[in-house]
Write an enzyme that holds these catalytic residues in place. Structure first.
Site, PDB file in Angstrom:
ATOM      1  N   HIS A  86       0.183  13.092   3.490  1.00  0.00           N
ATOM      2  CA  HIS A  86       0.872  11.910   3.895  1.00  0.00           C
ATOM      3  C   HIS A  86       0.644  11.674   4.949  1.00  0.00           C
ATOM      4  O   HIS A  86       0.879  13.329   5.596  1.00  0.00           O
ATOM      5  CB  HIS A  86       2.051  11.487   4.027  1.00  0.00           C
ATOM      6  CG  HIS A  86       2.183  10.360   4.392  1.00  0.00           C
ATOM      7  ND1 HIS A  86       2.764  10.479   6.293  1.00  0.00           N
ATOM      8  CD2 HIS A  86       2.805   8.911   3.933  1.00  0.00           C
ATOM      9  CE1 HIS A  86       3.210   9.465   6.447  1.00  0.00           C
ATOM     10  NE2 HIS A  86       3.472   8.360   5.642  1.00  0.00           N
ATOM     11  N   GLU A 108      -3.611   4.077   5.296  1.00  0.00           N
ATOM     12  CA  GLU A 108      -2.565   4.335   6.667  1.00  0.00           C
ATOM     13  C   GLU A 108      -3.118   5.191   8.222  1.00  0.00           C
ATOM     14  O   GLU A 108      -3.519   6.590   8.578  1.00  0.00           O
ATOM     15  CB  GLU A 108      -1.637   5.109   6.018  1.00  0.00           C
ATOM     16  CG  GLU A 108      -0.716   4.650   4.974  1.00  0.00           C
ATOM     17  CD  GLU A 108       0.627   4.669   4.801  1.00  0.00           C
ATOM     18  OE1 GLU A 108       1.228   4.220   4.488  1.00  0.00           O
ATOM     19  OE2 GLU A 108       0.924   5.953   5.186  1.00  0.00           O
ATOM     20  N   SER A 123       3.486  -0.448   9.189  1.00  0.00           N
ATOM     21  CA  SER A 123       3.951  -1.488  10.086  1.00  0.00           C
ATOM     22  C   SER A 123       4.403  -2.263   8.873  1.00  0.00           C
ATOM     23  O   SER A 123       4.006  -4.258   9.530  1.00  0.00           O
ATOM     24  CB  SER A 123       3.797  -1.338  10.754  1.00  0.00           C
ATOM     25  OG  SER A 123       4.854   0.096  12.259  1.00  0.00           O
ATOM     26  N   ASN A 148       8.173   3.896   0.316  1.00  0.00           N
ATOM     27  CA  ASN A 148       8.155   5.197   0.767  1.00  0.00           C
ATOM     28  C   ASN A 148       9.097   5.202   1.608  1.00  0.00           C
ATOM     29  O   ASN A 148       9.039   5.291   2.887  1.00  0.00           O
ATOM     30  CB  ASN A 148       6.944   5.693   1.680  1.00  0.00           C
ATOM     31  CG  ASN A 148       7.118   7.191   1.980  1.00  0.00           C
ATOM     32  OD1 ASN A 148       7.839   8.193   1.927  1.00  0.00           O
ATOM     33  ND2 ASN A 148       5.690   7.405   2.904  1.00  0.00           N
ATOM     34  N   TRP A 149      10.142   5.968   1.108  1.00  0.00           N
ATOM     35  CA  TRP A 149      11.904   6.229   2.027  1.00  0.00           C
ATOM     36  C   TRP A 149      11.884   7.056   3.261  1.00  0.00           C
ATOM     37  O   TRP A 149      12.473   7.482   3.830  1.00  0.00           O
ATOM     38  CB  TRP A 149      12.994   6.279   0.725  1.00  0.00           C
ATOM     39  CG  TRP A 149      13.362   4.777  -0.024  1.00  0.00           C
ATOM     40  CD1 TRP A 149      12.620   3.771   0.443  1.00  0.00           C
ATOM     41  CD2 TRP A 149      14.075   5.222  -1.043  1.00  0.00           C
ATOM     42  NE1 TRP A 149      13.260   3.156  -0.203  1.00  0.00           N
ATOM     43  CE2 TRP A 149      14.334   3.394  -1.307  1.00  0.00           C
ATOM     44  CE3 TRP A 149      15.086   6.119  -1.423  1.00  0.00           C
ATOM     45  CZ2 TRP A 149      15.111   3.158  -1.990  1.00  0.00           C
ATOM     46  CZ3 TRP A 149      16.080   5.733  -2.784  1.00  0.00           C
ATOM     47  CH2 TRP A 149      16.343   4.498  -2.411  1.00  0.00           C
ATOM     48  N   LYS A 150      10.622   8.233   2.685  1.00  0.00           N
ATOM     49  CA  LYS A 150      10.229   9.092   3.447  1.00  0.00           C
ATOM     50  C   LYS A 150      11.923  10.050   3.363  1.00  0.00           C
ATOM     51  O   LYS A 150      12.384   9.967   2.796  1.00  0.00           O
ATOM     52  CB  LYS A 150      10.256   8.731   5.268  1.00  0.00           C
ATOM     53  CG  LYS A 150       8.978   8.381   5.394  1.00  0.00           C
ATOM     54  CD  LYS A 150       7.996   7.923   7.029  1.00  0.00           C
ATOM     55  CE  LYS A 150       7.184   6.789   6.499  1.00  0.00           C
ATOM     56  NZ  LYS A 150       6.816   6.725   7.889  1.00  0.00           N
ATOM     57  N   GLY A 192       7.082   1.947   4.485  1.00  0.00           N
ATOM     58  CA  GLY A 192       7.548   2.546   5.066  1.00  0.00           C
ATOM     59  C   GLY A 192       9.423   2.711   5.412  1.00  0.00           C
ATOM     60  O   GLY A 192       9.531   1.626   4.814  1.00  0.00           O
ATOM     61  N   GLY A 193       9.481   1.876   6.445  1.00  0.00           N
ATOM     62  CA  GLY A 193      10.854   1.499   7.367  1.00  0.00           C
ATOM     63  C   GLY A 193      11.103   0.161   6.279  1.00  0.00           C
ATOM     64  O   GLY A 193      12.400  -0.134   6.043  1.00  0.00           O
ATOM     65  N   GLU A 240       2.314  12.333   7.478  1.00  0.00           N
ATOM     66  CA  GLU A 240       3.497  13.141   8.166  1.00  0.00           C
ATOM     67  C   GLU A 240       3.246  14.639   7.886  1.00  0.00           C
ATOM     68  O   GLU A 240       3.547  15.546   9.007  1.00  0.00           O
ATOM     69  CB  GLU A 240       5.094  12.336   7.949  1.00  0.00           C
ATOM     70  CG  GLU A 240       4.774  10.794   9.093  1.00  0.00           C
ATOM     71  CD  GLU A 240       5.788  10.208   8.643  1.00  0.00           C
ATOM     72  OE1 GLU A 240       6.377  10.243   7.518  1.00  0.00           O
ATOM     73  OE2 GLU A 240       5.749   9.308   8.618  1.00  0.00           O
ATOM     74  N   GLY A 270       5.165   3.020  12.166  1.00  0.00           N
ATOM     75  CA  GLY A 270       6.222   3.468  11.951  1.00  0.00           C
ATOM     76  C   GLY A 270       6.499   2.935  13.888  1.00  0.00           C
ATOM     77  O   GLY A 270       7.262   3.202  14.666  1.00  0.00           O
TER      78      GLY A 270
HETATM   79  P1  13P Z   1       5.535   2.278   8.369  1.00  0.00           P
HETATM   80  O1  13P Z   1       5.811   1.338   7.740  1.00  0.00           O
HETATM   81  O2  13P Z   1       7.121   2.394   8.711  1.00  0.00           O
HETATM   82  O3  13P Z   1       4.595   1.938   9.581  1.00  0.00           O
HETATM   83  O4  13P Z   1       5.553   3.712   7.565  1.00  0.00           O
HETATM   84  C1  13P Z   1       4.140   3.695   6.694  1.00  0.00           C
HETATM   85  C2  13P Z   1       3.756   4.743   5.772  1.00  0.00           C
HETATM   86  O5  13P Z   1       4.268   6.435   6.852  1.00  0.00           O
HETATM   87  C3  13P Z   1       4.461   5.220   4.459  1.00  0.00           C
HETATM   88  O6  13P Z   1       4.277   5.394   4.189  1.00  0.00           O
END
Ligand code: 13P
Length: 250
Positions: free
Chosen positions: A94, A166, A212, A9-11, A233-234, A96, A172
């Site tokens: 998600h 999640e 993470s 997930n590149w956000k 994510g990251g 967020e 993050g």
């Molecule tokens: P991180 O891997 O950066 O913690 O993010 C997880 C995430 O929200 C994937 O959708």
């Protein structure tokens, strides 16, 4: 046996030129994997990423969509639009989006239905906050979110949904749930699905872990009894690191 599904997930990251460079480096590194590999990218990258992954085993997803087919919804993108360019997956609900963009269990449910009607695979996110966890509410929260997201679907539709557990406090933050803890939560989600839709359906649903995930913890998480891969994510922003996660068993 359920297959492992590993999605990035590149956000709100990656310009088209960065996305293309990423794929040039990433695609050869994951070409031999048996795992399903998905990149969920910003709308502005979709077209470029689809073009550049055409001859690869990488599938492409979006990060959100609207539940209506079309209409006066300025700034929104429909399931049909995503489908028309070759998108196969879409992240829905998600944390967020729930926290910053007023996504609710009700809109999540509407979006899941519309995604399935348009042959998109929804990756539905559920997860508890730190406060809810400390109050011992984790299982109640995540099973309820799951139940509401799937409300009104029939068994054959539920089997097509991917759930991503999640925990919000792990996103993050560098804090990962222990593999045992994450697996327990994923099991609770599977049991809830079993209660409503039966054991056979529950055995087939892909449930990922996210929060993470990195190359150093992927194997431990993905080799538990119930976790079927990850939503990353990251660590999905770096080709080499994400490839190591996809190839976690090597
Ligand atoms: P991180 O891997 O950066 O913690 O993010 C997880 C995430 O929200 C994937 O959708």
């Amino acid at each position: 046996m359920r297959k492992k599904v590993i999605a990035g997930n590149w956000k709100m990251n990656m310009l088209p030129n960065e996305a293309i460079e990423f794929i040039q480096e990433f695609a050869p590194l994951v070409k031999d994997t048996q795992n399903e590999v998905i990149l969920c990218v910003p709308y502005t990258d979709l077209f470029y990423v689809l073009l550049n992954t055409q001859d690869t085993n990488i599938k492409v997803g979006a990060q959100n969509m609207h539940w209506e087919e079309n209409g006066a919804y300025t700034g929104e993108v429909s399931a049909k639009m995503l489908k028309s360019i070759g998108v196969k997956y879409v992240i829905i609900g998600h944390s967020e989006r729930r926290a910053y963009f007023a996504e609710t269990d009700e809109t999540v449910n509407k979006k899941v239905k519309t995604a399935l009607e348009n042959e998109l695979t929804p990756i539905v996110c559920v997860g508890e906050t730190l406060e809810q966890r400390e109050q011992g509410l984790t299982k109640d929260i995540i099973t309820n979110q799951t139940k509401l997201a799937l409300d009104g679907l029939d068994e054959s539709q539920v089997e097509k949904v991917i759930i991503a557990y999640e925990p919000i406090w792990a996103i993050g933050t560098g804090k990962t749930a222990t593999s045992e803890d994450a697996n327990d939560s994923v099991k609770a989600i599977r049991e809830e699905i079993s209660k409503i839709y039966g054991q056979n359906v529950a055995n087939r649903v892909i449930i990922q872990y996210g929060g993470s995930v990195k190359s150093s913890n992927a194997k431990e998480l993905f080799t538990t009894s119930d976790i079927d891969g990850g939503l990353v994510g990251g660590a999905s922003l770096k080709a080499e690191e994400f490839a190591k996660i996809v190839n976690y068993e090597l």
